[in-house]
Design a protein around this motif. Structure first.
Motif, PDB file in Angstrom:
ATOM      1  N   LYS A 247     -29.206  10.825  -1.715  1.00  0.00           N
ATOM      2  CA  LYS A 247     -29.364   9.444  -2.180  1.00  0.00           C
ATOM      3  C   LYS A 247     -28.480   9.100  -3.369  1.00  0.00           C
ATOM      4  O   LYS A 247     -28.154   7.924  -3.584  1.00  0.00           O
ATOM      5  N   ILE A 248     -28.075  10.091  -4.158  1.00  0.00           N
ATOM      6  CA  ILE A 248     -27.244   9.817  -5.325  1.00  0.00           C
ATOM      7  C   ILE A 248     -25.903   9.211  -4.931  1.00  0.00           C
ATOM      8  O   ILE A 248     -25.294   8.464  -5.699  1.00  0.00           O
ATOM      9  N   ARG A 249     -25.451   9.497  -3.716  1.00  0.00           N
ATOM     10  CA  ARG A 249     -24.156   8.972  -3.272  1.00  0.00           C
ATOM     11  C   ARG A 249     -24.194   7.446  -3.166  1.00  0.00           C
ATOM     12  O   ARG A 249     -23.388   6.736  -3.780  1.00  0.00           O
ATOM     13  N   GLY A 250     -25.117   6.942  -2.370  1.00  0.00           N
ATOM     14  CA  GLY A 250     -25.212   5.502  -2.193  1.00  0.00           C
ATOM     15  C   GLY A 250     -25.647   4.788  -3.463  1.00  0.00           C
ATOM     16  O   GLY A 250     -25.153   3.691  -3.772  1.00  0.00           O
ATOM     17  N   ALA A 251     -26.580   5.403  -4.199  1.00  0.00           N
ATOM     18  CA  ALA A 251     -27.056   4.784  -5.436  1.00  0.00           C
ATOM     19  C   ALA A 251     -25.927   4.651  -6.451  1.00  0.00           C
ATOM     20  O   ALA A 251     -25.795   3.611  -7.114  1.00  0.00           O
ATOM     21  N   THR A 252     -25.120   5.683  -6.588  1.00  0.00           N
ATOM     22  CA  THR A 252     -24.009   5.628  -7.540  1.00  0.00           C
ATOM     23  C   THR A 252     -23.033   4.523  -7.170  1.00  0.00           C
ATOM     24  O   THR A 252     -22.606   3.734  -8.025  1.00  0.00           O
ATOM     25  N   ASN A 253     -22.694   4.440  -5.901  1.00  0.00           N
ATOM     26  CA  ASN A 253     -21.746   3.407  -5.467  1.00  0.00           C
ATOM     27  C   ASN A 253     -22.303   2.008  -5.726  1.00  0.00           C
ATOM     28  O   ASN A 253     -21.603   1.127  -6.249  1.00  0.00           O
ATOM     29  N   ALA A 254     -23.580   1.793  -5.395  1.00  0.00           N
ATOM     30  CA  ALA A 254     -24.180   0.466  -5.538  1.00  0.00           C
ATOM     31  C   ALA A 254     -24.440   0.097  -6.994  1.00  0.00           C
ATOM     32  O   ALA A 254     -24.199  -1.044  -7.411  1.00  0.00           O
ATOM     33  N   VAL A 255     -24.965   1.030  -7.778  1.00  0.00           N
ATOM     34  CA  VAL A 255     -25.289   0.720  -9.176  1.00  0.00           C
ATOM     35  C   VAL A 255     -24.011   0.486  -9.979  1.00  0.00           C
ATOM     36  O   VAL A 255     -23.941  -0.431 -10.811  1.00  0.00           O
ATOM     37  N   LYS A 256     -22.993   1.295  -9.747  1.00  0.00           N
ATOM     38  CA  LYS A 256     -21.722   1.070 -10.454  1.00  0.00           C
ATOM     39  C   LYS A 256     -21.172  -0.315 -10.141  1.00  0.00           C
ATOM     40  O   LYS A 256     -20.668  -1.013 -11.033  1.00  0.00           O
ATOM     41  N   GLN A 257     -21.273  -0.722  -8.899  1.00  0.00           N
ATOM     42  CA  GLN A 257     -20.810  -2.039  -8.494  1.00  0.00           C
ATOM     43  C   GLN A 257     -21.607  -3.133  -9.194  1.00  0.00           C
ATOM     44  O   GLN A 257     -21.046  -4.106  -9.695  1.00  0.00           O
ATOM     45  N   ALA A 258     -22.945  -2.957  -9.245  1.00  0.00           N
ATOM     46  CA  ALA A 258     -23.805  -3.956  -9.875  1.00  0.00           C
ATOM     47  C   ALA A 258     -23.523  -4.081 -11.366  1.00  0.00           C
ATOM     48  O   ALA A 258     -23.456  -5.197 -11.910  1.00  0.00           O
ATOM     49  N   VAL A 259     -23.355  -2.947 -12.037  1.00  0.00           N
ATOM     50  CA  VAL A 259     -23.090  -2.965 -13.480  1.00  0.00           C
ATOM     51  C   VAL A 259     -21.730  -3.594 -13.765  1.00  0.00           C
ATOM     52  O   VAL A 259     -21.564  -4.377 -14.711  1.00  0.00           O
ATOM     53  N   ALA A 260     -20.745  -3.285 -12.931  1.00  0.00           N
ATOM     54  CA  ALA A 260     -19.419  -3.891 -13.102  1.00  0.00           C
ATOM     55  C   ALA A 260     -19.479  -5.403 -12.938  1.00  0.00           C
ATOM     56  O   ALA A 260     -18.696  -6.138 -13.562  1.00  0.00           O
ATOM     57  N   ASP A 261     -20.433  -5.864 -12.139  1.00  0.00           N
ATOM     58  CA  ASP A 261     -20.605  -7.301 -11.912  1.00  0.00           C
ATOM     59  C   ASP A 261     -21.511  -7.959 -12.949  1.00  0.00           C
ATOM     60  O   ASP A 261     -21.827  -9.151 -12.841  1.00  0.00           O
ATOM     61  N   GLY A 262     -21.996  -7.167 -13.934  1.00  0.00           N
ATOM     62  CA  GLY A 262     -22.737  -7.748 -15.043  1.00  0.00           C
ATOM     63  C   GLY A 262     -24.237  -7.551 -15.052  1.00  0.00           C
ATOM     64  O   GLY A 262     -24.939  -8.193 -15.839  1.00  0.00           O
ATOM     65  N   ALA A 263     -24.763  -6.678 -14.207  1.00  0.00           N
ATOM     66  CA  ALA A 263     -26.215  -6.450 -14.177  1.00  0.00           C
ATOM     67  C   ALA A 263     -26.708  -5.933 -15.525  1.00  0.00           C
ATOM     68  O   ALA A 263     -26.126  -5.010 -16.101  1.00  0.00           O
ATOM     69  N   ARG A 264     -27.818  -6.516 -16.011  1.00  0.00           N
ATOM     70  CA  ARG A 264     -28.404  -6.092 -17.286  1.00  0.00           C
ATOM     71  C   ARG A 264     -29.509  -5.068 -17.108  1.00  0.00           C
ATOM     72  O   ARG A 264     -29.935  -4.410 -18.053  1.00  0.00           O
ATOM     73  N   SER A 265     -30.024  -4.950 -15.877  1.00  0.00           N
ATOM     74  CA  SER A 265     -31.026  -3.941 -15.567  1.00  0.00           C
ATOM     75  C   SER A 265     -30.989  -3.691 -14.074  1.00  0.00           C
ATOM     76  O   SER A 265     -30.403  -4.463 -13.310  1.00  0.00           O
ATOM     77  N   ILE A 266     -31.631  -2.593 -13.668  1.00  0.00           N
ATOM     78  CA  ILE A 266     -31.627  -2.187 -12.266  1.00  0.00           C
ATOM     79  C   ILE A 266     -33.071  -1.927 -11.832  1.00  0.00           C
ATOM     80  O   ILE A 266     -33.849  -1.331 -12.577  1.00  0.00           O
ATOM     81  N   THR A 267     -33.420  -2.368 -10.628  1.00  0.00           N
ATOM     82  CA  THR A 267     -34.725  -2.014 -10.065  1.00  0.00           C
ATOM     83  C   THR A 267     -34.522  -1.424  -8.674  1.00  0.00           C
ATOM     84  O   THR A 267     -33.512  -1.670  -8.015  1.00  0.00           O
ATOM     85  N   ALA A 268     -35.511  -0.652  -8.256  1.00  0.00           N
ATOM     86  CA  ALA A 268     -35.504  -0.071  -6.913  1.00  0.00           C
ATOM     87  C   ALA A 268     -36.935   0.112  -6.455  1.00  0.00           C
ATOM     88  O   ALA A 268     -37.850   0.235  -7.272  1.00  0.00           O
ATOM     89  N   ALA A 269     -37.131   0.116  -5.135  1.00  0.00           N
ATOM     90  CA  ALA A 269     -38.425   0.434  -4.532  1.00  0.00           C
ATOM     91  C   ALA A 269     -38.216   1.701  -3.729  1.00  0.00           C
ATOM     92  O   ALA A 269     -37.355   1.732  -2.848  1.00  0.00           O
ATOM     93  N   SER A 270     -38.987   2.745  -4.031  1.00  0.00           N
ATOM     94  CA  SER A 270     -38.660   4.037  -3.437  1.00  0.00           C
ATOM     95  C   SER A 270     -39.853   4.960  -3.398  1.00  0.00           C
ATOM     96  O   SER A 270     -40.651   5.010  -4.336  1.00  0.00           O
ATOM     97  N   SER A 271     -39.936   5.737  -2.305  1.00  0.00           N
ATOM     98  CA  SER A 271     -40.964   6.779  -2.229  1.00  0.00           C
ATOM     99  C   SER A 271     -40.576   8.005  -3.035  1.00  0.00           C
ATOM    100  O   SER A 271     -41.352   8.929  -3.168  1.00  0.00           O
ATOM    101  N   GLY A 272     -39.363   8.029  -3.565  1.00  0.00           N
ATOM    102  CA  GLY A 272     -38.999   9.159  -4.417  1.00  0.00           C
ATOM    103  C   GLY A 272     -37.521   9.422  -4.597  1.00  0.00           C
ATOM    104  O   GLY A 272     -36.984   9.246  -5.682  1.00  0.00           O
ATOM    105  N   ASN A 273     -36.822   9.844  -3.552  1.00  0.00           N
ATOM    106  CA  ASN A 273     -35.442  10.303  -3.714  1.00  0.00           C
ATOM    107  C   ASN A 273     -34.479   9.191  -4.124  1.00  0.00           C
ATOM    108  O   ASN A 273     -33.623   9.393  -4.984  1.00  0.00           O
ATOM    109  N   HIS A 274     -34.600   8.036  -3.507  1.00  0.00           N
ATOM    110  CA  HIS A 274     -33.754   6.905  -3.905  1.00  0.00           C
ATOM    111  C   HIS A 274     -34.062   6.504  -5.342  1.00  0.00           C
ATOM    112  O   HIS A 274     -33.153   6.213  -6.126  1.00  0.00           O
ATOM    113  N   GLY A 275     -35.332   6.514  -5.692  1.00  0.00           N
ATOM    114  CA  GLY A 275     -35.715   6.177  -7.052  1.00  0.00           C
ATOM    115  C   GLY A 275     -35.132   7.127  -8.074  1.00  0.00           C
ATOM    116  O   GLY A 275     -34.661   6.709  -9.140  1.00  0.00           O
ATOM    117  N   GLN A 276     -35.159   8.420  -7.759  1.00  0.00           N
ATOM    118  CA  GLN A 276     -34.559   9.405  -8.661  1.00  0.00           C
ATOM    119  C   GLN A 276     -33.067   9.139  -8.836  1.00  0.00           C
ATOM    120  O   GLN A 276     -32.530   9.202  -9.949  1.00  0.00           O
TER     121      GLN A 276
END
Length: 316
Positions: A51-80
């Motif tokens: 899950k770190i692969r997709g999360a890293t790609n998506a979160v980096k993109q969001a932060v580059a676009d100006g995100a001030r915080s990040i949320t996720a809904a997850s049973s565990g691995n995606h959340g980690q």
């Protein structure tokens, strides 16, 4: 659809964050199954899963676009994974988990300095809450699988397998919401279309199997499987078309078959792989995936196990 170029760009974007995971082998496993089996060890990945692969790609993109915080809904691995990369980028994160979430996974999320909020038992409960939190806090919600950047990030596993095993004939992948296998299909079928990609679901969590059989996204009722990372109620709007178009085969495995694979990995290879991560190997060991004398890559997708639950995962 996610393009091969999207996956290659993701590979460059996440290179400095993730591990290039090894390929493991077992002569005993090869002899037992009558084929050469190569285990793609994503349970040894950072945060304990792919899950770190997709999360890293998506979160980096969001932060580059100006995100001030990040949320996720997850049973565990995606959340980690989201918690880890948000922390690395210095952005606060809130992870909404089910009330019965795996204790070890929740503790890991907290260890990555993210806030944890419990909400309901299903994705239908926690996803709206995570989206609302993002809206309230000027943040960005990162889905666990139904997001182009997430799918592209997971597809980097497919590129690595092709680089590590040039003559691979089959790749076997666990299926939950479809982000992992959707990404691998996007990479592999555009690079080496002759390589067969086979998905594996638990018999008691067969939403993708039902959806493919009916030709449309189909929701199932609450599931109960030891493969907790695969307890989705339906495939994603973005992932399902990829599977429908490119997947060679989808097979189902029983709880006992998952337990047998889990126990084999623990006893014979000394690898602690969570039941969800062992599901692909369960299909191979049960004779449901791969061909005699073939070269089969099996994605061991995660290794985040609550040690207190191990007795529940062993064969009767």
């Amino acid at each position: 659809m996610v393009s091969l170029e999207d996956v290659k760009k993701a590979q460059q974007e996440i290179r400095g964050t993730i591990h290039r995971t090894p390929i493991l082998t077992s002569s005993l496993l090869n002899e037992r199954c009558g084929m050469e089996i190569f285990l793609k060890a994503e349970h040894l990945q950072k945060t304990g899963s792919f899950k770190i692969r997709g999360a890293t790609n998506a979160v980096k993109q969001a932060v580059a676009d100006g995100a001030r915080s990040i949320t996720a809904a997850s049973s565990g691995n995606h959340g980690q994974a989201v918690a880890y990369i948000a922390g690395q980028l210095g952005v606060p994160a809130v992870i909404v988990v089910p009330e019965d979430a795996n204790r070890a996974k929740v503790e890991a999320i907290k260890a990555y300095q993210a806030e944890v909020e419990y909400c309901g038992l299903t994705s239908a409960d926690r996803i709206p809450r995570a989206k609302q939190l993002a809206e309230d806090n000027g943040g960005v919600y990162i889905p666990p699988y139904d997001h182009p950047a997430v799918i592209a990030g997971q597809g980097t596993i497919g590129l690595e397998i092709l680089e590590q095993l040039e003559d691979v004939t089959v790749i076997v992948v666990p299926v939950g919401g479809g982000g992992l296998i959707g990404g691998i299909l996007s990479a592999v079928k555009r690079s080496k279309p002759e390589v067969r990609v086979i998905g594996v679901e638990p018999e008691t969590a067969d939403d993708t199997f039902q959806s493919l059989r009916k030709g449309r996204i189909t929701s199932i009722s609450d599931t109960s499987t030891i493969a907790d990372g695969l307890r989705t109620s339906q495939p994603g709007d973005l992932t399902f078309p990829i599977l429908k178009d490119k997947l060679d085969e989808l097979v189902l495995v029983s709880e006992e078959e998952i337990k047998e694979a889990f126990q084999f990995l623990l006893e014979r290879t000394k690898q602690l792989v969570e039941p969800s991560g062992a599901t692909g190997l369960a299909a191979v060991m049960a004779g449901k995936a791969g061909k005699a004398n073939g070269k089969v890559a099996v994605v061991l997708s995660g290794g985040n196990v609550d040690l207190h639950q191990i007795p529940l995962f062993l064969k009767n």
